[in-house]
Design a protein around this motif. Sequence first.
Motif, mmCIF file in Angstrom:
data_model
loop_
_atom_site.group_PDB
_atom_site.id
_atom_site.type_symbol
_atom_site.label_atom_id
_atom_site.label_comp_id
_atom_site.label_asym_id
_atom_site.label_seq_id
_atom_site.Cartn_x
_atom_site.Cartn_y
_atom_site.Cartn_z
ATOM 1 N N ASP A 90 0.815 -1.205 0.000
ATOM 2 C CA ASP A 90 0.000 0.000 0.000
ATOM 3 C C ASP A 90 0.852 1.261 0.000
ATOM 4 N N ALA A 91 1.972 1.144 0.638
ATOM 5 C CA ALA A 91 2.830 2.317 0.720
ATOM 6 C C ALA A 91 4.251 1.940 0.351
ATOM 7 N N PRO A 92 4.517 1.768 -0.937
ATOM 8 C CA PRO A 92 5.860 1.353 -1.324
ATOM 9 C C PRO A 92 6.818 2.538 -1.243
ATOM 10 N N LEU A 93 7.402 2.720 -0.066
ATOM 11 C CA LEU A 93 8.264 3.877 0.127
ATOM 12 C C LEU A 93 9.701 3.543 -0.235
ATOM 13 N N ILE A 94 9.919 3.368 -1.508
ATOM 14 C CA ILE A 94 11.290 3.112 -1.930
ATOM 15 C C ILE A 94 11.894 4.438 -2.341
ATOM 16 N N ARG A 95 12.944 4.813 -1.666
ATOM 17 C CA ARG A 95 13.552 6.105 -1.955
ATOM 18 C C ARG A 95 14.317 6.058 -3.263
ATOM 19 N N THR A 96 14.261 7.171 -3.980
ATOM 20 C CA THR A 96 15.049 7.292 -5.192
ATOM 21 C C THR A 96 16.259 8.149 -4.879
ATOM 22 N N GLY A 97 17.420 7.653 -5.208
ATOM 23 C CA GLY A 97 18.626 8.455 -5.005
ATOM 24 C C GLY A 97 18.894 9.298 -6.236
ATOM 25 N N SER A 98 19.483 10.471 -6.047
ATOM 26 C CA SER A 98 19.789 11.318 -7.198
ATOM 27 C C SER A 98 21.212 11.072 -7.671
ATOM 28 N N GLY A 99 21.991 10.406 -6.817
ATOM 29 C CA GLY A 99 23.403 10.242 -7.147
ATOM 30 C C GLY A 99 24.216 11.424 -6.636
ATOM 31 N N LEU A 100 23.540 12.538 -6.326
ATOM 32 C CA LEU A 100 24.231 13.649 -5.660
ATOM 33 C C LEU A 100 24.196 13.311 -4.174
ATOM 34 N N GLU A 101 25.332 12.849 -3.661
ATOM 35 C CA GLU A 101 25.340 12.303 -2.303
ATOM 36 C C GLU A 101 24.944 13.316 -1.251
ATOM 37 N N GLU A 102 25.402 14.554 -1.431
ATOM 38 C CA GLU A 102 25.117 15.589 -0.438
ATOM 39 C C GLU A 102 23.620 15.845 -0.366
ATOM 40 N N LEU A 103 22.953 15.828 -1.506
ATOM 41 C CA LEU A 103 21.507 16.057 -1.546
ATOM 42 C C LEU A 103 20.761 14.862 -0.965
ATOM 43 N N ASP A 104 21.154 13.666 -1.364
ATOM 44 C CA ASP A 104 20.476 12.463 -0.882
ATOM 45 C C ASP A 104 20.548 12.342 0.634
ATOM 46 N N ARG A 105 21.700 12.700 1.209
ATOM 47 C CA ARG A 105 21.821 12.595 2.641
ATOM 48 C C ARG A 105 20.876 13.559 3.350
ATOM 49 N N VAL A 106 20.797 14.787 2.816
ATOM 50 C CA VAL A 106 19.918 15.777 3.440
ATOM 51 C C VAL A 106 18.456 15.328 3.353
ATOM 52 N N LEU A 107 18.117 14.634 2.277
ATOM 53 C CA LEU A 107 16.744 14.137 2.136
ATOM 54 C C LEU A 107 16.499 12.932 3.043
ATOM 55 N N GLY A 108 17.515 12.433 3.683
ATOM 56 C CA GLY A 108 17.366 11.274 4.563
ATOM 57 C C GLY A 108 17.627 9.977 3.815
ATOM 58 N N GLY A 109 18.387 10.044 2.736
ATOM 59 C CA GLY A 109 18.742 8.834 2.004
ATOM 60 C C GLY A 109 18.070 8.728 0.651
ATOM 61 N N GLY A 110 17.602 9.828 0.123
ATOM 62 C CA GLY A 110 16.951 9.815 -1.193
ATOM 63 C C GLY A 110 15.549 10.378 -1.099
ATOM 64 N N LEU A 111 14.933 10.484 -2.261
ATOM 65 C CA LEU A 111 13.620 11.107 -2.353
ATOM 66 C C LEU A 111 12.519 10.080 -2.073
ATOM 67 N N VAL A 112 11.608 10.418 -1.163
ATOM 68 C CA VAL A 112 10.484 9.528 -0.861
ATOM 69 C C VAL A 112 9.360 9.805 -1.864
ATOM 70 N N PRO A 113 8.778 8.778 -2.470
ATOM 71 C CA PRO A 113 7.714 9.023 -3.441
ATOM 72 C C PRO A 113 6.537 9.751 -2.796
ATOM 73 N N ALA A 114 5.869 10.574 -3.580
ATOM 74 C CA ALA A 114 4.669 11.292 -3.148
ATOM 75 C C ALA A 114 4.930 12.252 -1.994
ATOM 76 N N SER A 115 6.163 12.737 -1.878
ATOM 77 C CA SER A 115 6.436 13.671 -0.797
ATOM 78 C C SER A 115 6.483 15.097 -1.331
ATOM 79 N N ALA A 116 6.286 16.049 -0.417
ATOM 80 C CA ALA A 116 6.352 17.458 -0.787
ATOM 81 C C ALA A 116 7.525 18.087 -0.054
ATOM 82 N N ILE A 117 8.367 18.767 -0.813
ATOM 83 C CA ILE A 117 9.595 19.324 -0.250
ATOM 84 C C ILE A 117 9.639 20.814 -0.553
ATOM 85 N N LEU A 118 10.007 21.588 0.433
ATOM 86 C CA LEU A 118 10.166 23.024 0.223
ATOM 87 C C LEU A 118 11.649 23.352 0.308
#
Length: 455
Positions: free
Chosen positions: A63-91
Motif C-alpha cells: 500500500d505504501a511502497p516507500l522506496i527512496r530514489t537516489g539522485s546520485g548527488l550524495e550531499e543532496l540524498d543525505r539531506v533528504l534522509g537517504g533519497g527522495l520519498v515518493p509522493a512527498s512534498a519538499i520546500l
Amino acid sequence: MAKNSQYICNACGAVHSKWSGRCDACGAWNTITEEAAATGPKRTSIGSAKGRSIPLTDLSAEDAPLIRTGSGLEELDRVLGGGLVPASAILVGGDPGIGKSTLLLQAAAAFARKGAKALYVTGEEAAAQVRMRGQRLGLTDAPLQLAAETNLRNILTTLENERPAIAVIDSIQTMWSDHVESAPGSVSQVRACAHELTSFAKRKGVSVVLVGHVTKEGQIAGPRVVEHMVDTVLYFEGERGHHFRILRAVKNRFGPADEIGVFEMTGTGLQEVTNPSALFLSERDQPAPGSVVFAGIEGTRPLLMEIQALVAPSPLASPRRTVVGWDSARLSMILAVLEARAGLSFGAQDVYLNIAGGLRIGEPAADLAVAAALVSSRQDHPIAPDTVVFGEISLSGALRPITQADARIREAAKLGFSAAFGPQGMKTLGDTPLKLHTYIDLNDFIHSTFGAIET
Ligand code: TYD
Ligand code: MG
C-alpha cells in the motif's frame, strides 16, 4: 468587496480582522496586507463514507511502497534522509540569488539520469534561459522535461498528463491559482498553490519540490507560511562573498533534521563537497592568536570548523560585540562566565567573533572553543594548531559533557590533529593516536592552556 477581504501578515500568515502596522502574532512591522478572501466551495462538516479509518496494522507494504530514489548527488540524498520519498512534498527556501534554481536544475537532471521521470517547471525564467543554464551546467544530455508556466491549473494538467516521478516548481511565489483573487506572491496565493500541489503530490504519487524565496521586506509571502504543509523543509544558505553553499534540513518527516549537505558554487554550477572539514580548514596557515578549531557535529556528520576571535582595546564607552555565524546572546553569556568565574574582564575591549568559511554553528558544544579563542586573542597566546576543542560551558563555569565525542575525535584524528581539549567523562579511543586533555571547569582549562593570567 470590502466585506470579503482579510488582512494577512506576510511574515507568519496570521489573519487579522483589521489592518495594523505591527502583526500581533509575530511582532513584525509593516507586513500586513489586505487580500481578498478565498472563494471556493463551501465546506460541510459531515462528509460521505470516504472519511473512514483503517487500522495501522492493516496497511501492507504494497500500500505504501516507500522506496527512496537516489539522485546520485550524495550531499543532496543525505539531506533528504537517504533519497527522495515518493509522493512527498519538499520546500527549498533561500535568499534570492543563492543558487536554488541551479541546485534544483542539477538535481532534477540527476534524477532524470537515474531513470526517474523529472519535470522542471519555471515561472521565473523563459524556457530558453533555462536551456542556456542547462548547457552551462553540462546537463543537455539529461532526459529532463521543461515547462515555463505560472498558471496552477495548467501546471496540474501537465502533471496529470505527464505523471512525472518528481516535479520542481520554481518558484511557488510566481504561481497563481484562479480560485484566489489576490496577486501572485501574496499569502493567499502561495498557500492555495502550495496546498493544491502538495495534495496532488499525495494523491497521485508525484514528488513535488517547491522553491520559495525568503524575503526580509515582507513584500512577498515567505516560505514560512507553507512550512507546515510539506513533509520536508530544506534551506539553502551561504554567505554572498563565499563559494560554499549549505543545504540544511530544518524539518524532515522521513529523515533526520539538522542534516547538512555542502556544495561549492563554481563557474559550471554546484559541486559537491564530500570532505567539508578539510575544505573549511584549508585556509588556515600559521598558528594565530584567537584561532581555534572546533570539532562539531552537523546532523549526523562530524565537521571541523575554525573559530576566530579578535579582542582589541575599545575607545567606545560601550564596546562592540560583533558576531558572525554564532548566537550573539551566547557570546554575551560566555563573556559573562569568563568574567565571573575566571576573573577575565572584557569590559574595555571590542570583541569580534567569526566562524570561518561562512558557516553557522548552533551547537552549545562550541562554548569551550569560543572561550578558548577569546582568551587566546586577549592574551595574544596562540593555541597549538593541531588541537581541536569542544565542550559546553555552564553558568557555574563547569564543563558539561557533550554528545558524540568519539565521532568528533575520530574526524579530528582523520584530518591529522594530534590533541583534543574537552570536558571530563570522555573515553580515550584506543584506535586513534589523538591525545585527550580533559578539564573539570573553565578555570582548570584556562590555567592548563594559557598558564597563570594576570587579571
Ligand atoms: P540561481 O540558481 O539563479 O539563484 P536562485 O534561484 O536562488 O535565485 O543562482 C544565481 C547565482 O549563481 C548567480 O549569482 C550566478 C551564480 N552561478 C554560478 O556562479 N555558476 C553557475 O554555473 C550558475 C548557473 C550560477
Ligand atoms: Mg531562481
